[in-house]
Design a protein around this motif. Sequence first.
Motif, PDB file in Angstrom:
ATOM      1  N   GLY A 167     -31.919  -9.749  -2.025  1.00  0.00           N
ATOM      2  CA  GLY A 167     -33.276 -10.059  -2.479  1.00  0.00           C
ATOM      3  C   GLY A 167     -34.189 -10.512  -1.352  1.00  0.00           C
TER       4      GLY A 167
ATOM      5  N   TRP B 159     -37.629  -3.175  -2.737  1.00  0.00           N
ATOM      6  CA  TRP B 159     -38.588  -2.619  -3.710  1.00  0.00           C
ATOM      7  C   TRP B 159     -38.847  -3.634  -4.836  1.00  0.00           C
ATOM      8  CZ3 TRP B 159     -34.764   0.335  -1.449  1.00  0.00           C
ATOM      9  CH2 TRP B 159     -35.129   1.563  -0.885  1.00  0.00           C
ATOM     10  N   SER B 160     -40.026  -3.549  -5.455  1.00  0.00           N
ATOM     11  CA  SER B 160     -40.313  -4.437  -6.598  1.00  0.00           C
ATOM     12  C   SER B 160     -39.553  -3.976  -7.834  1.00  0.00           C
ATOM     13  CB  SER B 160     -41.808  -4.463  -6.889  1.00  0.00           C
ATOM     14  OG  SER B 160     -42.267  -3.183  -7.288  1.00  0.00           O
ATOM     15  N   MET B 161     -39.008  -2.807  -7.840  1.00  0.00           N
ATOM     16  CA  MET B 161     -38.285  -2.178  -8.952  1.00  0.00           C
ATOM     17  C   MET B 161     -39.186  -1.907 -10.161  1.00  0.00           C
ATOM     18  SD  MET B 161     -34.769  -4.333  -9.106  1.00  0.00           S
ATOM     19  CE  MET B 161     -33.277  -3.701  -8.434  1.00  0.00           C
ATOM     20  N   VAL B 162     -39.951  -2.895 -10.542  1.00  0.00           N
ATOM     21  CA  VAL B 162     -40.790  -2.784 -11.742  1.00  0.00           C
ATOM     22  C   VAL B 162     -42.264  -2.810 -11.305  1.00  0.00           C
ATOM     23  CG1 VAL B 162     -39.159  -3.642 -13.448  1.00  0.00           C
ATOM     24  CG2 VAL B 162     -40.422  -5.273 -12.059  1.00  0.00           C
TER      25      VAL B 162
ATOM     26  N   ARG C  85     -37.916 -15.983   1.087  1.00  0.00           N
ATOM     27  CA  ARG C  85     -36.522 -16.367   0.814  1.00  0.00           C
ATOM     28  C   ARG C  85     -35.687 -15.096   0.712  1.00  0.00           C
ATOM     29  NH1 ARG C  85     -33.054 -17.165  -3.693  1.00  0.00           N
ATOM     30  NH2 ARG C  85     -31.562 -18.851  -3.350  1.00  0.00           N
TER      31      ARG C  85
ATOM     32  N   PHE D 246     -34.537  -0.867 -11.747  1.00  0.00           N
ATOM     33  CA  PHE D 246     -33.816  -1.949 -12.436  1.00  0.00           C
ATOM     34  C   PHE D 246     -33.008  -1.356 -13.587  1.00  0.00           C
ATOM     35  CE2 PHE D 246     -33.721  -5.627 -15.445  1.00  0.00           C
ATOM     36  CZ  PHE D 246     -32.994  -6.481 -14.632  1.00  0.00           C
TER      37      PHE D 246
ATOM     38  N   ARG E 285     -39.387 -11.643 -18.047  1.00  0.00           N
ATOM     39  CA  ARG E 285     -39.247 -12.540 -16.896  1.00  0.00           C
ATOM     40  C   ARG E 285     -40.242 -13.704 -16.972  1.00  0.00           C
ATOM     41  NH1 ARG E 285     -39.591  -8.751 -11.762  1.00  0.00           N
ATOM     42  NH2 ARG E 285     -38.360 -10.218 -10.567  1.00  0.00           N
TER      43      ARG E 285
ATOM     44  N   HIS F 242     -29.337 -14.666  -7.750  1.00  0.00           N
ATOM     45  CA  HIS F 242     -29.709 -14.879  -6.340  1.00  0.00           C
ATOM     46  C   HIS F 242     -29.560 -16.334  -5.882  1.00  0.00           C
ATOM     47  CE1 HIS F 242     -31.497 -10.794  -5.837  1.00  0.00           C
ATOM     48  NE2 HIS F 242     -31.589 -10.895  -7.155  1.00  0.00           N
TER      49      HIS F 242
ATOM     50  N   THR G 188     -39.751  -5.550 -18.842  1.00  0.00           N
ATOM     51  CA  THR G 188     -38.873  -6.408 -18.032  1.00  0.00           C
ATOM     52  C   THR G 188     -39.676  -7.579 -17.475  1.00  0.00           C
ATOM     53  OG1 THR G 188     -37.527  -4.502 -17.485  1.00  0.00           O
ATOM     54  CG2 THR G 188     -37.297  -6.411 -16.052  1.00  0.00           C
TER      55      THR G 188
ATOM     56  N   ARG H 196     -33.298 -26.044 -13.868  1.00  0.00           N
ATOM     57  CA  ARG H 196     -32.594 -26.459 -12.644  1.00  0.00           C
ATOM     58  C   ARG H 196     -33.314 -27.618 -11.955  1.00  0.00           C
ATOM     59  NH1 ARG H 196     -34.526 -23.769  -7.895  1.00  0.00           N
ATOM     60  NH2 ARG H 196     -35.807 -21.985  -8.444  1.00  0.00           N
TER      61      ARG H 196
ATOM     62  N   ALA I 181     -37.873 -12.534  -1.498  1.00  0.00           N
ATOM     63  CA  ALA I 181     -38.940 -13.098  -2.328  1.00  0.00           C
ATOM     64  C   ALA I 181     -39.995 -13.689  -1.404  1.00  0.00           C
ATOM     65  CB  ALA I 181     -38.374 -14.164  -3.256  1.00  0.00           C
TER      66      ALA I 181
ATOM     67  N   ILE J  67     -35.847 -21.253 -16.705  1.00  0.00           N
ATOM     68  CA  ILE J  67     -34.688 -21.523 -15.843  1.00  0.00           C
ATOM     69  C   ILE J  67     -35.082 -22.395 -14.654  1.00  0.00           C
ATOM     70  CG2 ILE J  67     -32.919 -20.442 -14.364  1.00  0.00           C
ATOM     71  CD1 ILE J  67     -32.584 -20.223 -17.522  1.00  0.00           C
ATOM     72  N   SER J  68     -36.251 -22.168 -14.126  1.00  0.00           N
ATOM     73  CA  SER J  68     -36.707 -23.013 -13.018  1.00  0.00           C
ATOM     74  C   SER J  68     -36.824 -24.465 -13.499  1.00  0.00           C
ATOM     75  CB  SER J  68     -38.050 -22.496 -12.507  1.00  0.00           C
ATOM     76  OG  SER J  68     -38.576 -23.403 -11.597  1.00  0.00           O
TER      77      SER J  68
ATOM     78  N   MET K 151     -38.638  -8.848  -4.586  1.00  0.00           N
ATOM     79  CA  MET K 151     -38.067  -7.499  -4.383  1.00  0.00           C
ATOM     80  C   MET K 151     -36.550  -7.545  -4.188  1.00  0.00           C
ATOM     81  SD  MET K 151     -41.006  -6.075  -1.838  1.00  0.00           S
ATOM     82  CE  MET K 151     -41.221  -7.672  -1.107  1.00  0.00           C
ATOM     83  N   ILE K 152     -35.931  -6.379  -4.446  1.00  0.00           N
ATOM     84  CA  ILE K 152     -34.485  -6.197  -4.252  1.00  0.00           C
ATOM     85  C   ILE K 152     -34.305  -4.886  -3.482  1.00  0.00           C
ATOM     86  CG2 ILE K 152     -32.343  -5.608  -5.515  1.00  0.00           C
ATOM     87  CD1 ILE K 152     -33.034  -7.665  -7.576  1.00  0.00           C
TER      88      ILE K 152
HETATM   89  C1  HEM Z   1     -35.074  -9.216 -17.579  1.00  0.00           C
HETATM   90  C2  HEM Z   1     -34.695  -9.043 -16.344  1.00  0.00           C
HETATM   91  C3  HEM Z   1     -34.418 -10.177 -15.384  1.00  0.00           C
HETATM   92  C4  HEM Z   1     -33.895 -11.419 -15.620  1.00  0.00           C
HETATM   93  C5  HEM Z   1     -33.428 -11.993 -16.939  1.00  0.00           C
HETATM   94  C6  HEM Z   1     -33.864 -12.120 -14.344  1.00  0.00           C
HETATM   95  C7  HEM Z   1     -33.449 -13.434 -14.182  1.00  0.00           C
HETATM   96  C8  HEM Z   1     -33.602 -14.178 -13.038  1.00  0.00           C
HETATM   97  C9  HEM Z   1     -33.455 -15.613 -12.952  1.00  0.00           C
HETATM   98  C10 HEM Z   1     -33.067 -16.530 -14.107  1.00  0.00           C
HETATM   99  C11 HEM Z   1     -33.706 -15.977 -11.660  1.00  0.00           C
HETATM  100  C12 HEM Z   1     -33.690 -17.407 -11.095  1.00  0.00           C
HETATM  101  C13 HEM Z   1     -35.048 -18.063 -11.378  1.00  0.00           C
HETATM  102  C14 HEM Z   1     -35.121 -19.503 -10.922  1.00  0.00           C
HETATM  103  O1  HEM Z   1     -34.165 -20.263 -11.132  1.00  0.00           O
HETATM  104  O2  HEM Z   1     -36.177 -19.907 -10.375  1.00  0.00           O
HETATM  105  C15 HEM Z   1     -33.999 -14.771 -10.932  1.00  0.00           C
HETATM  106  C16 HEM Z   1     -34.267 -14.705  -9.604  1.00  0.00           C
HETATM  107  C17 HEM Z   1     -34.524 -13.533  -8.933  1.00  0.00           C
HETATM  108  N1  HEM Z   1     -34.723 -12.286  -9.487  1.00  0.00           N
HETATM  109 FE1  HEM Z   1     -34.565 -11.801 -11.407  1.00  0.00          FE
HETATM  110  N2  HEM Z   1     -34.337 -11.300 -13.378  1.00  0.00           N
HETATM  111  C18 HEM Z   1     -34.684 -10.098 -13.967  1.00  0.00           C
HETATM  112  C19 HEM Z   1     -35.228  -9.004 -13.345  1.00  0.00           C
HETATM  113  C20 HEM Z   1     -35.441  -8.909 -12.005  1.00  0.00           C
HETATM  114  C21 HEM Z   1     -36.025  -7.775 -11.354  1.00  0.00           C
HETATM  115  C22 HEM Z   1     -36.554  -6.512 -12.032  1.00  0.00           C
HETATM  116  C23 HEM Z   1     -36.041  -8.052 -10.030  1.00  0.00           C
HETATM  117  C24 HEM Z   1     -36.589  -7.107  -9.016  1.00  0.00           C
HETATM  118  C25 HEM Z   1     -37.136  -7.385  -7.911  1.00  0.00           C
HETATM  119  C26 HEM Z   1     -35.472  -9.402  -9.838  1.00  0.00           C
HETATM  120  C27 HEM Z   1     -35.291 -10.052  -8.628  1.00  0.00           C
HETATM  121  C28 HEM Z   1     -34.966 -11.390  -8.482  1.00  0.00           C
HETATM  122  C29 HEM Z   1     -34.898 -12.074  -7.199  1.00  0.00           C
HETATM  123  C30 HEM Z   1     -35.067 -11.464  -5.810  1.00  0.00           C
HETATM  124  C31 HEM Z   1     -34.645 -13.429  -7.498  1.00  0.00           C
HETATM  125  C32 HEM Z   1     -34.498 -14.560  -6.487  1.00  0.00           C
HETATM  126  C33 HEM Z   1     -35.868 -15.154  -6.190  1.00  0.00           C
HETATM  127  C34 HEM Z   1     -35.734 -16.322  -5.215  1.00  0.00           C
HETATM  128  O3  HEM Z   1     -35.457 -16.066  -4.036  1.00  0.00           O
HETATM  129  O4  HEM Z   1     -35.900 -17.469  -5.669  1.00  0.00           O
HETATM  130  N3  HEM Z   1     -35.115  -9.872 -11.063  1.00  0.00           N
HETATM  131  N4  HEM Z   1     -33.954 -13.692 -11.799  1.00  0.00           N
END
Ligand code: HEM
Length: 324
Positions: A85, A173-176, A66, A118, A301, A29, A297, A312, A87, A308-309, A112-113
């Motif tokens: 997404g 949806w939150s998916m999880v 966001r 998921f 996370r 994202h 999941t 960066r 958030a 990761i945060s 949410m997505i």
């Molecule tokens: C093991 C599973 C997952 C991994 C490894 C993963 C990984 C990541 C990472 C690395 C980021 C960036 C974090 C950052 O730099 O601050 C991210 C952002 C995000 N993830 Fe996931 N994710 C996973 C599952 C999910 C699920 C289940 C959702 C469902 C809603 C999701 C939705 C999002 C969204 C919307 C963002 C962007 C948030 C923002 O606007 O900053 N992810 N994810």
Amino acid sequence: MPIAEDLAVIIEETIRKQYDAGSARRDAHPKAHGCVKAEFHVLEHLPDALAKGMFVPGNTYRAWIRFSNGSSDPTRADIKRDARGMAIKILGVPGKKLLEDQDQAMTQDFIMINHPVFFATDPARYLSFMQDSNSDHFYRKLLIPFDLGAKGTRIALETRSSRISSPLQARYWSMVPYQFGIGAGRQAVKYSARACSATVEPMPHKPGHDFLRDALKNTLQIGEACMEFLIQPRTSNSMDVEDSRIEWKEAQAPFYPVATIRIPQQVFDTPEQNAFCENLSFTPWHALPDHKPLGVTNRLRKIIYAHISTVRHEMNKVNEEEPR
Ligand code: HEM
């Protein structure tokens, strides 16, 4: 959780390869359509079972939202099929939070997505998937369907296949699942958000490269937007908490509106606000114990998002802090 740490390292390597210091983005994202100011009004009347944690009937919170595309390519055109997404970061939420090193933060995040499930649920297979996806060898990418299995592959493809005309009109949806409440009355729930009105704008005739940012800008330039936030309590054991690929069907478990999200008329597309947006960190674990993330999941996370945060923010030499 060693697999979570392995995954975090793989994702870190991807980011270091993709971006120079000073311009690191999110791994997932990275393309935002904007961060908008919002008000999160908890409904005046809620049954006791839905009035838990920060859902105090009648409470209003300030929030940031966001909106984003899912693709790891921040330059991808919005017309291309993708996951979207939403958030939400709620501000001014009292109480000790779950992240040990940020337990005094005043924020509660909901991520949410625009898809209900998921695609991956087994950490070891998710690790193989990430290794194959990030490999420089083409043949390794052919292994992805084996990593995810038929069901996971289908969900991954479906999730990335959406086109939307405005981030304000998609359903998310939150998916999880998440815990709702603590102690004996606690239950597992999923979240969702959608526009207050069912009207959906048609796709633009000539969609610009970033037309979703434009759609957000055009709507909020002339008026406010309204979305509703819903909670779906789990009603049966067949609604799996660990397997994030299993949809909790609405026919079996209805979603109940619990809050109205008002996004006031505003100008959000400024260099300062876009930079602020870039530097925010969302994680399901910015949460009260009443809203504890559940399932494998979400456990992955916890470690990955924090890692990761930090990567960066360090690469960009900016402080990582929760807004107040
Ligand atoms: C093991 C599973 C997952 C991994 C490894 C993963 C990984 C990541 C990472 C690395 C980021 C960036 C974090 C950052 O730099 O601050 C991210 C952002 C995000 N993830 Fe996931 N994710 C996973 C599952 C999910 C699920 C289940 C959702 C469902 C809603 C999701 C939705 C999002 C969204 C919307 C963002 C962007 C948030 C923002 O606007 O900053 N992810 N994810």
